[in-house]
Design an enzyme around this catalytic site. Structure first.
Site, PDB file in Angstrom:
ATOM      1  N   GLU A 187      79.457 110.937   8.756  1.00  0.00           N
ATOM      2  CA  GLU A 187      78.893 110.317   7.552  1.00  0.00           C
ATOM      3  C   GLU A 187      79.355 110.962   6.249  1.00  0.00           C
ATOM      4  O   GLU A 187      78.559 111.216   5.346  1.00  0.00           O
ATOM      5  CB  GLU A 187      77.361 110.327   7.638  1.00  0.00           C
ATOM      6  CG  GLU A 187      76.846 109.575   8.857  1.00  0.00           C
ATOM      7  CD  GLU A 187      75.328 109.652   9.033  1.00  0.00           C
ATOM      8  OE1 GLU A 187      74.648 110.172   8.146  1.00  0.00           O
ATOM      9  OE2 GLU A 187      74.840 109.172  10.083  1.00  0.00           O
TER      10      GLU A 187
ATOM     11  N   ASN B 234      82.875 109.872  12.564  1.00  0.00           N
ATOM     12  CA  ASN B 234      81.753 109.005  12.932  1.00  0.00           C
ATOM     13  C   ASN B 234      80.980 108.591  11.674  1.00  0.00           C
ATOM     14  O   ASN B 234      80.671 109.431  10.829  1.00  0.00           O
ATOM     15  CB  ASN B 234      80.824 109.807  13.867  1.00  0.00           C
ATOM     16  CG  ASN B 234      79.749 108.978  14.520  1.00  0.00           C
ATOM     17  OD1 ASN B 234      80.054 107.929  15.110  1.00  0.00           O
ATOM     18  ND2 ASN B 234      78.504 109.414  14.455  1.00  0.00           N
TER      19      ASN B 234
ATOM     20  N   HIS C 114      74.399 100.787  13.611  1.00  0.00           N
ATOM     21  CA  HIS C 114      72.953 100.564  13.498  1.00  0.00           C
ATOM     22  C   HIS C 114      72.795  99.199  12.825  1.00  0.00           C
ATOM     23  O   HIS C 114      73.052  99.056  11.630  1.00  0.00           O
ATOM     24  CB  HIS C 114      72.300 101.672  12.662  1.00  0.00           C
ATOM     25  CG  HIS C 114      72.351 103.018  13.315  1.00  0.00           C
ATOM     26  ND1 HIS C 114      71.684 103.297  14.485  1.00  0.00           N
ATOM     27  CD2 HIS C 114      73.013 104.155  12.978  1.00  0.00           C
ATOM     28  CE1 HIS C 114      71.905 104.562  14.837  1.00  0.00           C
ATOM     29  NE2 HIS C 114      72.716 105.100  13.939  1.00  0.00           N
TER      30      HIS C 114
ATOM     31  N   GLU D 137      76.389 104.765  18.212  1.00  0.00           N
ATOM     32  CA  GLU D 137      74.930 104.886  18.022  1.00  0.00           C
ATOM     33  C   GLU D 137      74.296 103.502  17.981  1.00  0.00           C
ATOM     34  O   GLU D 137      73.393 103.236  17.180  1.00  0.00           O
ATOM     35  CB  GLU D 137      74.619 105.648  16.727  1.00  0.00           C
ATOM     36  CG  GLU D 137      75.242 107.028  16.669  1.00  0.00           C
ATOM     37  CD  GLU D 137      74.864 107.818  15.406  1.00  0.00           C
ATOM     38  OE1 GLU D 137      73.926 107.405  14.699  1.00  0.00           O
ATOM     39  OE2 GLU D 137      75.524 108.836  15.153  1.00  0.00           O
TER      40      GLU D 137
ATOM     41  N   ASP E  28      72.259 100.356  18.000  1.00  0.00           N
ATOM     42  CA  ASP E  28      70.921  99.786  18.179  1.00  0.00           C
ATOM     43  C   ASP E  28      70.850  98.568  17.264  1.00  0.00           C
ATOM     44  O   ASP E  28      71.435  98.552  16.186  1.00  0.00           O
ATOM     45  CB  ASP E  28      69.778 100.787  17.955  1.00  0.00           C
ATOM     46  CG  ASP E  28      69.838 101.560  16.659  1.00  0.00           C
ATOM     47  OD1 ASP E  28      70.633 101.203  15.763  1.00  0.00           O
ATOM     48  OD2 ASP E  28      69.073 102.532  16.526  1.00  0.00           O
TER      49      ASP E  28
HETATM   50  O1  G3I Z   1      61.034 118.018  16.527  1.00  0.00           O
HETATM   51  C1  G3I Z   1      60.281 117.956  15.300  1.00  0.00           C
HETATM   52  C2  G3I Z   1      58.811 118.106  15.568  1.00  0.00           C
HETATM   53  O2  G3I Z   1      58.563 119.383  16.104  1.00  0.00           O
HETATM   54  C3  G3I Z   1      58.065 117.886  14.268  1.00  0.00           C
HETATM   55  O3  G3I Z   1      56.705 117.901  14.521  1.00  0.00           O
HETATM   56  C4  G3I Z   1      58.426 116.563  13.643  1.00  0.00           C
HETATM   57  C5  G3I Z   1      57.754 116.358  12.283  1.00  0.00           C
HETATM   58  O4  G3I Z   1      58.453 115.440  11.494  1.00  0.00           O
HETATM   59  O5  G3I Z   1      59.816 116.525  13.440  1.00  0.00           O
HETATM   60  C6  G3I Z   1      60.563 116.642  14.639  1.00  0.00           C
HETATM   61  O6  G3I Z   1      61.917 116.583  14.332  1.00  0.00           O
HETATM   62  C7  G3I Z   1      62.434 115.305  13.993  1.00  0.00           C
HETATM   63  C8  G3I Z   1      63.586 114.991  14.934  1.00  0.00           C
HETATM   64  O7  G3I Z   1      64.192 113.770  14.576  1.00  0.00           O
HETATM   65  C9  G3I Z   1      63.148 114.904  16.390  1.00  0.00           C
HETATM   66  O8  G3I Z   1      62.307 113.833  16.552  1.00  0.00           O
HETATM   67  C10 G3I Z   1      62.917 115.327  12.573  1.00  0.00           C
HETATM   68  O9  G3I Z   1      61.816 115.467  11.690  1.00  0.00           O
HETATM   69  C11 G3I Z   1      63.662 114.059  12.265  1.00  0.00           C
HETATM   70  O10 G3I Z   1      64.253 114.164  10.978  1.00  0.00           O
HETATM   71  C12 G3I Z   1      64.741 113.815  13.279  1.00  0.00           C
HETATM   72  O11 G3I Z   1      65.331 112.574  13.012  1.00  0.00           O
HETATM   73  C13 G3I Z   1      66.602 112.378  13.562  1.00  0.00           C
HETATM   74  C14 G3I Z   1      67.570 111.966  12.461  1.00  0.00           C
HETATM   75  O12 G3I Z   1      68.835 111.698  13.027  1.00  0.00           O
HETATM   76  C15 G3I Z   1      67.721 113.048  11.428  1.00  0.00           C
HETATM   77  O13 G3I Z   1      68.580 112.674  10.427  1.00  0.00           O
HETATM   78  C16 G3I Z   1      66.523 111.295  14.614  1.00  0.00           C
HETATM   79  O14 G3I Z   1      65.754 111.754  15.725  1.00  0.00           O
HETATM   80  C17 G3I Z   1      67.924 110.919  15.099  1.00  0.00           C
HETATM   81  O15 G3I Z   1      67.847 109.782  15.903  1.00  0.00           O
HETATM   82  C18 G3I Z   1      68.806 110.612  13.903  1.00  0.00           C
HETATM   83  O16 G3I Z   1      70.085 110.330  14.371  1.00  0.00           O
HETATM   84  C19 G3I Z   1      71.032 109.973  13.369  1.00  0.00           C
HETATM   85  C20 G3I Z   1      72.380 110.451  13.840  1.00  0.00           C
HETATM   86  O17 G3I Z   1      72.342 111.829  14.111  1.00  0.00           O
HETATM   87  C21 G3I Z   1      73.457 110.152  12.798  1.00  0.00           C
HETATM   88  N1  G3I Z   1      73.468 108.751  12.443  1.00  0.00           N
HETATM   89  C22 G3I Z   1      72.177 108.208  12.056  1.00  0.00           C
HETATM   90  C23 G3I Z   1      71.130 108.459  13.128  1.00  0.00           C
HETATM   91  C24 G3I Z   1      69.833 107.806  12.774  1.00  0.00           C
HETATM   92  O18 G3I Z   1      69.284 108.367  11.616  1.00  0.00           O
END
Ligand code: G3I
Length: 482
Positions: free
Chosen positions: A171, A215, A252, A280, A282
């Site tokens: 990105e 990516n 996405h 990715e 969806d």
């Molecule tokens: O694990 C913690 C948890 O302990 C805490 O209580 C909670 C509170 O917010 O956060 C949890 O972590 C989160 C994590 O996902 C696991 O669920 C983060 O806040 C959250 O920001 C994180 O989001 C991820 C996101 O990337 C971050 O930018 C998504 O799961 C993940 O699917 C997403 O994936 C990205 C790709 O890497 C790049 N392309 C876009 C895609 C979708 O955004």
């Protein structure tokens, strides 16, 4: 479906329909790999991974280690998918939360499970402006450069030989703006736009057998400025010998937003000489509209030989990062959705992949882009006998510093262990070195092989790299082998 039809072969479509009927009767035969090998010629495969494998592709899912205590989640992953991308566990904040201190526990959990099932593993991601630990933003330019290379070396080094493809840079392009505009980030602000190239060069040196991908999202439409910016970058990298092997279209999407030129877009990237992976996927929506969109995306990939695989960004709607859009192939109770059936049918109907870059045996063949950049120095001449030779080339430079790759080549006999020496012409100093072991200091430099790259077959080569302070220099180097 109309815009990306399968090859006009009515008979084959009928076979595809029959395959679907057979699919339900096949049952679960263990891992996707086992199942793929068990599908008789002409029969339909009953799972996504096995169906994709018939045309030489993979079908993967993003997996979160935190959900691996959900037995249905793991069972669905094991049954349906033959590839995986850790959803968050390989990102910088997860792997290097404080400088120089690496943590791989969660990512290892996914990797070892995937390996035990013979799945392909995509590494996600090495250099991204998001999910960066806070210590990175406070670094000076030269520190950030060393930290980035060190991060790449350590994370790729930890998984060396296990990863099919790495999202090296994620990105980096801006949404909107002129073609070629990069997103402003700590990397562009401190290192300039060349950070992408630097990251790819470091990545090639760190694991020469992993495919190296750029990516991004919103690069699904061939005519969008963002897509064109990425296209131009890949074209430029290929022209200059900067190592890049694949482009990841995150995709996405929502049911109504699959671009009409999606297949053409994949084909255009592939024509540059890189693989394309849908990384990715969806698609928000439901019912037949969602199923149609998934079918079109699948057919667009299977119609292009160098589209080597598809990864959906999660297994079940209940754990999706956008679960409100119900964008995945299994609902919150792990029931197969209409979209699942559409994808399975499209995969089963695909003709075998004739890609020059087969994806069925991971990590065994070297990437195609191993030649050094033609910009600064010629390839070394192979020496006579069992000796070795070494050539230094400058791969990047900036005010006060530069990056080099050193190619070490064996002569007509294999080399077992090597040492390269050179003398700096004007006081340059190495700030970070990878894929080699430096001894001593001062203007005379000695670098020996790392534990893993000392053996070079006759006529073959390996590389190591470094960043250095001072003005770029390419002194001649000697190579000796015991
Ligand atoms: O694990 C913690 C948890 O302990 C805490 O209580 C909670 C509170 O917010 O956060 C949890 O972590 C989160 C994590 O996902 C696991 O669920 C983060 O806040 C959250 O920001 C994180 O989001 C991820 C996101 O990337 C971050 O930018 C998504 O799961 C993940 O699917 C997403 O994936 C990205 C790709 O890497 C790049 N392309 C876009 C895609 C979708 O955004």
């Amino acid at each position: 479906m109309g815009e990306n039809p399968l090859p006009a072969d009515g008979g084959r479509r009928l076979v595809g329909t029959r395959r679907l009927l057979v699919a339900g009767a096949l049952g679960v035969l263990g891992t996707a790999t086992v199942l793929a090998a068990s599908v008789p010629a002409g029969a339909a495969a009953g799972t996504l991974g096995a169906a994709a494998a018939q045309s030489g592709r993979y079908y993967g899912a993003a997996i979160a280690a935190g959900h691996m205590n959900d037995s249905t989640y793991v069972a669905t992953w094991d049954r349906e998918f033959n590839a995986v991308t850790p959803e968050n566990e390989m990102k910088w904040d997860a792997t290097e939360p404080s400088r120089g201190s690496f943590r791989f526990t969660s990512a290892d959990q996914i990797v070892s499970h995937a390996q035990s099932k013979g799945m392909k593993i995509r590494g996600h991601t090495l250099v991204w402006h998001n999910q960066l630990p806070s210590w990175v933003s406070g670094l000076s330019a030269s520190d950030l450069r060393s930290a980035m290379v060190n991060h790449i070396n350590n994370v790729m080094g930890h998984y060396k030989g296990k990863i099919y493809a790495w999202d090296v840079v994620n990105e980096a392009f801006a949404d909107g703006g002129a073609v070629g505009t990069l997103r402003s980030s700590v990397f562009t602000q401190k290192l300039g736009n060349g950070f992408i190239e630097e990251a790819f060069r470091a990545a090639r040196a760190a694991d020469p057998n992993a495919k190296l991908c750029y990516n991004d999202y919103n690069i699904d439409n061939a005519t969008a400025a963002k897509t064109q910016g990425v296209y131009n970058m890949v074209k430029d990298f290929k022209a200059r010998g900067v190592p890049i092997d694949c482009v990841g279209l995150q995709s996405h999407l929502s049911s109504g937003s699959v671009p009409s030129n999606y297949q053409q877009n994949i084909a255009q990237f592939a024509a540059l000489g890189v693989d394309v992976q849908i990384t990715e996927l969806d698609i928000g929506g439901s019912g037949s509209a969602q199923a149609d969109a998934y079918r079109r995306v699948t057919q667009a990939c299977t119609a292009v030989p160098r589209c080597t695989g598809i990864t959906v960004w999660g297994v079940t709607d209940k754990y999706s990062w956008r679960s409100g859009d119900t964008p995945l192939l299994f609902d919150g109770n792990y029931n197969k959705k209409q979209a699942y059936t559409a994808v399975l049918g499209a995969l089963n109907a695909a003709t075998p992949n004739t890609s020059p870059s087969p994806t069925t045996s991971p990590n065994t063949s070297p990437s195609p882009n191993t030649s050094p950049s033609p910009r600064t120095s010629p390839s070394p001449t192979p020496p006579v006998g069992g000796a070795c030779s070494a050539t230094i080339e400058t791969t990047n430079s900036w005010p006060g510093g530069f990056q080099s790759t050193v190619t070490v080549r064996a002569g007509s006999s294999a080399v077992n262990g090597w040492t390269v020496k050179w003398t700096w012409p004007s006081g340059q100093t190495i700030s970070s070195l990878w894929s080699g072991t430096q001894s001593g200091s001062g203007s005379s430099v000695t670098v020996s092989n790392a534990p893993y790259n000392g053996s070079i077959a006759a006529g073959s080569s390996t590389t190591f790299g470094f960043t250095a302070n001072g003005s770029a220099a390419t002194p001649s180097a000697t190579c000796t082998s015991p």
